[in-house]
Design an enzyme around this catalytic site. Structure first.
Site: not given
Length: 236
Positions: A25, A29, A48, A92, A95, A208, A221
């Protein structure tokens, strides 16, 4: 196949993206994965600020790319990759919030299926409810790799939510149905893969624990959830 590249959202030309793409996402990362796992990475996208890179891993060509937050965002990027760039496989890594007492912060959750509160499937005009599922060979390979690495993991259903902040989460109802964790993208990815006849898998790190009230930082993360990456790159 008609060459529709570059697309409105991806600046690469056909051939600049590998047949296997590992997505996250957060575009930072993706940059982290490129620097850690790829040999000779070349950036193919910055539109973007959704960074994308192609390189090699153990001699095999692979790409990494961000996909943004939510099903609308991953729906766009995975659709273009599957349908315009001839990508065969998308994995994918992301988290998730745990809904299972024995799925702890830092553990892996491999999404066999993805429940959802989204209307994403309405576009297909199906006479019923579609069940988005992972590619079995990828799923089996990920579970075997997690075992080999000695990483704690669970395989099962996740909940792909259209909302991060919600008035009525009804988490207890999803828990009652055996759902392991909540995330925001797997269902759309799996539906796009099914429609295109391609392969997809989601591997999640528990960031979490909704029931225990435990959480990690944004920096953790972004930079420390490497176990899911180890598993993902083992599938290339």
């Amino acid at each position: 196949m008609k060459d529709n590249t570059p697309t409105p959202h991806i600046g690469a030309k056909l051939g600049e993206i590998a047949e296997t793409v590992i997505m996250a996402g957060d575009p930072l990362r993706a940059k982290f994965m490129a620097e850690k796992f790829l040999e000779n990475p070349v950036q193919f996208n910055n539109i973007r600020s959704m960074l994308g890179f192609t390189g090699t891993h153990n001699g095999k060509r692979v790409s990494v790319m961000g996909h943004g937050m939510g099903m609308a965002s991953i729906g766009i990027y995975s659709y273009e990759l599957f349908n315009f760039y001839d990508v065969k496989t998308i994995i994918r890594v992301g988290s998730a919030g745990s809904l299972h007492m024995d799925l702890n912060v830092g553990d892996l959750c491999i999404a066999m299926g993805a429940c959802t509160n989204s209307n994403y499937a309405m576009q297909y005009e199906l006479a019923g409810t579609f069940a988005p599922i992972a590619d079995f060979d990828l799923l089996r390979g990920a579970a075997n790799a997690a075992e080999k690495f000695g990483y704690r993991y669970k395989v099962g259903n996740v909940m792909s939510s259209d909302t991060f902040y919600t008035e009525n989460a009804h988490n207890d109802r999803w828990i009652n149905m055996g759902v392991l964790a909540i995330e925001m993208e797997a269902a759309a990815l799996y539906m796009n893969a099914a429609r295109a006849g391609k392969r997809a898998l989601t591997i999640l790190t528990i960031s979490d624990h909704i029931l225990k009230g435990e959480a990690t930082t944004a920096e953790e993360r972004q930079n420390t959830f490497t176990k899911m990456m180890d598993v993902a790159f083992s599938l290339v």
